[in-house]
Design a protein around this motif. Structure first.
Motif, mmCIF file in Angstrom:
data_model
loop_
_atom_site.group_PDB
_atom_site.id
_atom_site.type_symbol
_atom_site.label_atom_id
_atom_site.label_comp_id
_atom_site.label_asym_id
_atom_site.label_seq_id
_atom_site.Cartn_x
_atom_site.Cartn_y
_atom_site.Cartn_z
ATOM 1 N N TYR A 48 0.842 -1.223 -0.091
ATOM 2 C CA TYR A 48 -0.047 -0.332 0.109
ATOM 3 C C TYR A 48 0.799 1.342 -0.188
ATOM 4 C CZ TYR A 48 -4.322 2.604 0.361
ATOM 5 O OH TYR A 48 -5.374 3.545 -0.114
ATOM 6 N N CYS A 49 2.087 1.245 0.848
ATOM 7 C CA CYS A 49 2.825 2.589 0.755
ATOM 8 C C CYS A 49 3.607 2.556 -0.070
ATOM 9 C CB CYS A 49 3.480 2.496 2.050
ATOM 10 S SG CYS A 49 4.762 1.237 2.403
ATOM 11 N N THR A 50 3.684 1.275 -1.041
ATOM 12 C CA THR A 50 5.250 1.181 -2.024
ATOM 13 C C THR A 50 5.223 2.520 -3.018
ATOM 14 O OG1 THR A 50 4.886 -0.865 -1.730
ATOM 15 C CG2 THR A 50 6.456 -0.357 -3.566
ATOM 16 N N PRO A 51 3.840 2.940 -3.667
ATOM 17 C CA PRO A 51 4.042 3.924 -4.669
ATOM 18 C C PRO A 51 4.694 5.176 -3.999
ATOM 19 C CG PRO A 51 1.971 2.898 -4.806
ATOM 20 C CD PRO A 51 2.734 2.492 -3.673
ATOM 21 N N GLY A 52 4.278 5.477 -2.830
ATOM 22 C CA GLY A 52 4.656 6.805 -2.254
ATOM 23 C C GLY A 52 6.292 6.546 -1.662
ATOM 24 N N MET A 53 6.542 5.239 -1.237
ATOM 25 C CA MET A 53 7.942 5.009 -0.906
ATOM 26 C C MET A 53 8.771 5.336 -2.328
ATOM 27 S SD MET A 53 8.556 4.230 2.209
ATOM 28 C CE MET A 53 7.556 3.884 3.739
ATOM 29 N N LEU A 54 8.256 4.540 -3.215
ATOM 30 C CA LEU A 54 9.388 4.572 -4.593
ATOM 31 C C LEU A 54 9.544 6.146 -4.911
ATOM 32 C CD1 LEU A 54 7.953 1.679 -6.631
ATOM 33 C CD2 LEU A 54 10.088 1.873 -5.680
ATOM 34 N N ALA A 55 8.493 6.835 -4.896
ATOM 35 C CA ALA A 55 8.564 8.298 -5.248
ATOM 36 C C ALA A 55 9.537 9.091 -4.367
ATOM 37 C CB ALA A 55 7.459 9.180 -5.219
ATOM 38 N N THR A 56 9.555 8.717 -2.852
ATOM 39 C CA THR A 56 10.386 9.286 -2.163
ATOM 40 C C THR A 56 11.743 8.735 -2.216
ATOM 41 O OG1 THR A 56 8.323 9.523 -0.616
ATOM 42 C CG2 THR A 56 10.555 9.683 0.586
ATOM 43 N N ALA A 57 11.914 7.602 -2.354
ATOM 44 C CA ALA A 57 13.368 6.920 -2.619
ATOM 45 C C ALA A 57 13.932 7.603 -3.500
ATOM 46 C CB ALA A 57 13.164 5.445 -2.863
ATOM 47 N N TYR A 58 13.211 7.564 -4.752
ATOM 48 C CA TYR A 58 13.539 8.250 -6.122
ATOM 49 C C TYR A 58 14.348 9.536 -5.773
ATOM 50 C CZ TYR A 58 13.970 9.682 -10.967
ATOM 51 O OH TYR A 58 14.412 10.047 -12.275
ATOM 52 N N ASP A 59 13.452 10.247 -5.006
ATOM 53 C CA ASP A 59 14.016 11.721 -4.618
ATOM 54 C C ASP A 59 15.291 11.659 -3.575
ATOM 55 O OD1 ASP A 59 13.939 14.700 -4.210
ATOM 56 O OD2 ASP A 59 13.665 14.150 -2.111
ATOM 57 N N ILE A 60 15.415 10.632 -2.820
ATOM 58 C CA ILE A 60 16.680 10.499 -1.802
ATOM 59 C C ILE A 60 17.876 10.234 -2.568
ATOM 60 C CG2 ILE A 60 17.609 9.431 0.023
ATOM 61 C CD1 ILE A 60 14.483 8.868 1.160
#
Lengths: 273, 155
Positions: free
Chosen positions: B101-113
């Protein structure tokens, strides 16, 4: 929850935005980054019949080196300040403050002008801008005016802005390379609002010397003039700070008194060492 | 109604919208891009994080009408982006997701990090992830996946 039905305008000049605000007759609100206002609309704790989105007004996103001060357009994002786009005239203080607001996704949208105009008592910019002796520029249908940030911040969620006015810019007097500053924020989780915030700033060249604290518990930013002399020359211990907290704020719970005392002490010590 | 023109996952979209619509609902309900998930709907959980002009933002507290002229990338739109491919592989191999469930947001955030930081220790990664809530993994796998992609970037 979702925001209730509302009208939406996205003008591209300050003049057009002011005209819509004036027509709104008090029920129109300025939308900057929306990182506080939109969730508050979603949760139905803030109300607006009309939103005036200022995000398309290019001049409000400008960062200008204006000689003796830096002028930040009201819709400059926290992230741009964190990334150093303002130039560094404050020994890294602006980037430090910006970089510790909420999360990067919030900092990409949230703006310095929005933070000041929203006047959340636990917000970081009001404390930091008062400490640096900044002024705000305000545009209204009857012309524009300028105010020191400490006069602009009136109370909890209350500023000197009239219903038909827009905060357009923040002017921060440049500090000398001798500036010493400290910004302390007590919180239990990364990204959360501070439970207590304290800033101490001393620039021996310009004479700027300020100690400011802020939080929901103390109802927003407050200058601690009693501690400003101590910052420059005197000795200051926890008892003196606790006494200044009580004399400046009135009585607080033991926990609140303690965290504000500790934040202020850390800020003062960091500037003096 | 108000007019909105923007680019979503490389596709130009022009339409009339109800001005109270937030970006997440616009993506999900109007464009059927259900990969953007809504958790808290007030900007605290990070599930709805998407990229706006390449930068992560919360789509639940961004009015759709404020997005005129921008470029939005959702989890459906990363295609063969190199960094995102590496992140997806690292997430799979490091067990960085369970329910997803959190993965789309996690990926966008991880991409930025990973894009912004050339080095970051575990504490810095955890602080940068603090705006994204995962209720399954305990974050260890997510942190490892991000550490790995930062290391690969410098290899």
């Amino acid at each position: 929850m979702k925001a209730p039905a509302l009208e939406f305008h996205r003008p591209d000049t300050v003049q057009a935005a002011l005209a819509i605000l004036a027509e709104g007759d008090g029920a129109a609100r300025v939308l900057a980054g929306g990182q506080s206002l939109v969730p508050m609309l979603n949760l139905r704790v803030a109300f607006a019949e009309t939103l005036v989105d200022i995000g398309a007004i290019q001049e409000l996103a400008a960062i200008e080196d204006a000689g003796n001060h830096v002028r930040l357009g009201a819709s400059v994002s926290h992230a741009r300040i964190e990334d150093g786009q303002t130039g560094d005239y404050f020994g890294g203080m602006l980037g430090h403050v910006a970089g510790n607001i909420a999360y990067r996704a919030i900092r990409n949208r949230g703006t310095i002008g929005g933070s000041l105009a929203h006047a959340d008592p636990a917000a970081d910019w009001p404390v930091a801008m008062i400490a640096l002796g900044a002024n705000v520029e305000i545009a209204g249908s009857n012309g524009s005016r300028k105010l020191p940030v400490d006069e602009f911040m009136v109370d909890v969620f209350t500023t000197a802005l009239q219903e038909d006015e827009i905060l357009t810019a923040i002017c921060i007097p440049k500090a000398s390379p001798k500036l010493r500053w400290s910004f302390q924020k007590m919180r239990k989780k990364a990204g959360a609002f501070g439970e207590a915030i304290a800033a101490a700033v001393h620039d021996p060249e310009s004479g700027l010397c300020r100690v400011v604290a802020g939080s929901s518990a103390i109802g927003g930013p407050q200058r601690f003039t009693l501690l400003e002399t101590a910052l420059q020359d005197g000795d200051v211990d926890d008892d003196a700070i606790r006494d200044a907290v009580t004399r400046t704020i009135g009585s607080l719970g033991r926990y609140e008194t303690q965290i504000h005392t500790v934040c202020l002490r850390r800020a003062i010590e960091e500037v003096r060492t | 109604m108000t007019t909105l023109s923007l680019t979503v996952n490389g596709r130009q979209v022009s339409t009339e919208i109800d001005p109270r619509l937030n970006l997440a609902d616009f993506l999900r309900e109007r464009l059927s891009l259900k990969g953007t998930h809504l958790g808290c709907e007030h900007g605290a959980c990070g599930a709805c994080t998407v990229l706006m002009d390449g930068m992560p933002i919360r789509s639940c507290i961004t009015m759709a009408a404020s997005c005129d002229g921008v470029e939005i990338t959702t989890v459906e739109g990363y295609d063969d982006n190199k960094l995102m491919s590496r992140l997806r592989r690292a997430f799979r191999e490091e067990h960085a997701l369970q329910c997803g469930y959190c993965t789309p947001g996690m990926l966008a955030t991880a991409y930025d990090i990973v894009s912004r930081l050339d080095r970051a220790d575990e504490n810095e990664i955890r602080a940068a992830l603090a705006g994204c809530v995962c209720r399954c993994t305990g974050y260890r796998g997510i942190v490892r996946a991000i550490e790995r992609c930062i290391a690969e970037k410098n290899a």
